[in-house]
Design an enzyme around this catalytic site. Structure first.
Site, short mmCIF file in Angstrom:
data_model
loop_
_atom_site.label_atom_id
_atom_site.label_comp_id
_atom_site.label_asym_id
_atom_site.label_seq_id
_atom_site.Cartn_x
_atom_site.Cartn_y
_atom_site.Cartn_z
N GLU A 1 71.69 54.78 50.02
CA GLU A 1 70.39 54.21 49.60
C GLU A 1 70.51 52.73 49.27
O GLU A 1 69.64 51.93 49.61
CB GLU A 1 69.86 54.96 48.36
CG GLU A 1 69.53 56.42 48.60
CD GLU A 1 68.32 56.65 49.51
OE1 GLU A 1 67.64 55.68 49.89
OE2 GLU A 1 68.06 57.82 49.86
N ASP B 1 69.75 62.44 60.66
CA ASP B 1 68.88 61.51 61.39
C ASP B 1 69.44 60.12 61.73
O ASP B 1 69.66 59.77 62.89
CB ASP B 1 67.52 61.38 60.67
CG ASP B 1 67.61 61.18 59.16
OD1 ASP B 1 68.73 60.95 58.65
OD2 ASP B 1 66.57 61.22 58.47
N GLU C 1 56.04 67.44 54.38
CA GLU C 1 57.47 67.14 54.44
C GLU C 1 58.17 68.04 55.46
O GLU C 1 59.04 67.57 56.20
CB GLU C 1 58.10 67.32 53.04
CG GLU C 1 59.57 66.99 52.93
CD GLU C 1 59.89 65.49 53.04
OE1 GLU C 1 58.97 64.67 53.18
OE2 GLU C 1 61.09 65.15 53.00
N GLU D 1 57.89 57.47 59.01
CA GLU D 1 58.47 57.69 60.35
C GLU D 1 57.44 57.86 61.47
O GLU D 1 57.62 57.34 62.57
CB GLU D 1 59.43 58.88 60.31
CG GLU D 1 60.76 58.61 59.60
CD GLU D 1 60.69 58.64 58.07
OE1 GLU D 1 59.60 58.96 57.53
OE2 GLU D 1 61.70 58.33 57.41
C1 DMJ Z 1 63.96 55.82 54.29
O1 DMJ Z 1 64.66 55.53 53.14
C2 DMJ Z 1 64.80 55.64 55.51
O2 DMJ Z 1 63.96 55.56 56.60
C3 DMJ Z 1 65.80 56.74 55.71
O3 DMJ Z 1 66.49 56.64 56.92
C4 DMJ Z 1 65.19 58.10 55.61
N1 DMJ Z 1 63.92 58.15 55.06
C5 DMJ Z 1 63.35 57.19 54.18
C6 DMJ Z 1 61.86 57.13 54.38
O4 DMJ Z 1 61.27 58.31 54.70
#
Ligand code: DMJ
Length: 449
Positions: A112, A239, A336, A355
């Site tokens: 993060e 992801d 979600e 996204e």
């Molecule tokens: C973000 O912090 C980034 O895009 C991360 O890769 C996954 N998701 C959140 C937002 O949904």
């Protein structure tokens, strides 16, 4: 802003009957998004200035740790700059340059802090040339380096910013494989290869541990290199590992990453993609057998059309984006997580995720199809009608009841509103895709080398 002719766009897509609708011109939509960003920013400023986040319903500040890391200002700064909100951007930059304390005795999540703080500092440095931001970025990069000191080279999950003590041996591909862009840019800008070397090693060590089918699992022990959860998907927890293989290959012209991306994309298309009666989706399978174990898809998975589009697979990108739009319109705003066989929500929350919008922006950029602008308008309308509060924006506890939640993640600014703005703004606002690669938090890295 350059006035753009009004467009006639098709809405009511997907068999609901094509209705030709006159859509307000792009400039007007861009300025609506800008006004919404300003609204939310003013809420943050009035009630949470100097803290990580604003709680939008109680109007109280929220910090992730004991002290603040200025999560919202750092994440929002390049968006404020791109939107031309100069006073707000200058004020945020000054706050960051003079108050961001990276030496605090706090345990942070490497992933993060890397995508939001390091990513935000680097992109804002590139946009402003303010050397103080680069110095902070280098300081942070150095404090994150201990993460990679595991027997395998796969990074731990947590690090104490002051002592360098690491924790969290059980991690996942996303949290292991989402350093290469930020660390690579830091290496380029400082001339110190160590950052990219460590981050790329994490990618290659993870790739090496793929199954016979070419898939990775959901959890791995970074000390032993043994998978502890062998389910494979493209959702949260995996992801951005895939995203960074592709993007590192583009940003750094890295042939190893290109090879790893191609092999991974092939395996995903073969085993994880699911041609269901409701459309094309990517579900969950066992990484060793390829046997389908779940038919779930959610807000986080909606990043993948963007990745497919960037890789040149526009056919799949379009079809998957049609599916994610169906997910959005089924509930009025996306949940979600849902089951794509029944189209029933499994987790009804919506935390202001970007996204689906990100993918609409990529597809609009690559195809110039006005359908994606129409999608963008639907996203904007839903956000405003459901998530706007008197002073900011709030997540939803339940997309079916519309009940709001006292939470406003910093990615509302970094990603959700930025991608919406860029979707409608004049293309020259940013040299994407030619000169720019976005990190997974939508911080644009410019190929200045
Ligand atoms: C973000 O912090 C980034 O895009 C991360 O890769 C996954 N998701 C959140 C937002 O949904």
């Amino acid at each position: 802003m350059r006035p753009i002719a009004a467009l006639f766009l098709s809405v009511g897509l997907f068999g609901q009957g094509i209705v030709s609708t006159r859509v307000a011109d792009r400039a007007e939509l861009a300025s609506r998004v800008r006004a919404e960003a300003l609204h939310a920013w003013q809420g943050y400023k009035a009630h949470a200035w100097g803290h990580d986040e604003l709680r939008p319903l109680s109007l109280q500040p929220r910090d992730w740790h004991e002290g603040s890391l200025l999560m919202t200002p750092v994440d929002a700064l390049d968006t404020l700059i791109l939107m031309g909100l100069k006073d707000e951007a200058d004020e945020a930059r000054e706050l960051i340059a003079t108050k961001l304390d990276l030496g605090q005795d706090i345990r942070v999540k490497g992933f993060e802090i890397n995508i939001r703080i390091l990513g935000g500092l680097l992109s804002s440095y590139q946009l402003t040339g303010d050397k103080r931001l680069l110095a902070l970025a280098q300081d942070l990069g150095d404090r994150l380096l201990p993460l990679f000191e595991s027997p395998t080279g796969l990074p731990y999950m947590y690090v104490n910013l002051k002592s360098g003590k690491v924790e969290g041996a059980v991690s996942n591909p996303a949290e292991i494989g989402t350093y290469a862009l930020e660390f690579g840019v830091l290496s380029k800008l400082t001339g110190k290869p160590v950052y990219y070397v460590k981050a790329k090693r994490a990618l290659t060590e993870l790739f090496k541990r793929r199954s016979r089918l070419g898939l990775v699992g959901a959890e791995i022990n970074v000390e032993t290199g043994v998978w502890t959860d062998r389910s494979s998907h493209i959702s949260g927890g995996i992801d951005s590992y895939y995203e960074y293989l592709l993007k590192a290959s583009i940003l750094f012209k890295d042939a190893d990453c290109a090879r790893m991306w191609k092999a991974s994309a092939k395996a995903l298309n073969r085993y994880v993609a699911d041609e269901a009666p409701t459309g094309l989706w990517y579900g969950t399978v066992d990484m060793d057998t390829g046997k389908r174990t779940a038919t779930t898809f959610g807000a986080l998975d909606a990043f993948y059309p963007a990745v497919l589009a960037l890789s040149g697979d526009l056919g799949r990108a379009r079809r998957l984006q049609d599916s994610t739009f169906k997910m959005w319109t089924t509930f009025g705003i996306e949940p979600e997580e849902m089951d794509y066989m029944t189209m029933k929500a499994l987790d009804k929350g919506y935390v202001l995720r970007p996204e689906a919008i990100e993918s609409a922006y990529y597809l609009s950029t690559f195809t110039k199809d006005p359908k994606y602008l129409a999608m963008g308008r639907s996203y904007l309308d839903a956000l405003v009608s459901r998530c706007r509060t008197a002073e900011a924006y709030a997540a939803l506890k339940d997309v079916s009841t519309g009940e709001q939640q006292d939470q406003m993640e910093s990615f509302l600014f970094a990603e959700t509103l930025k991608y919406l703005y860029l979707l409608f703004a004049p293309p020259e606002t940013l040299d994407f895709p030619k000169g720019v690669v976005f990190n997974t938090e939508a911080h644009p890295f410019r190929k200045t080398w």
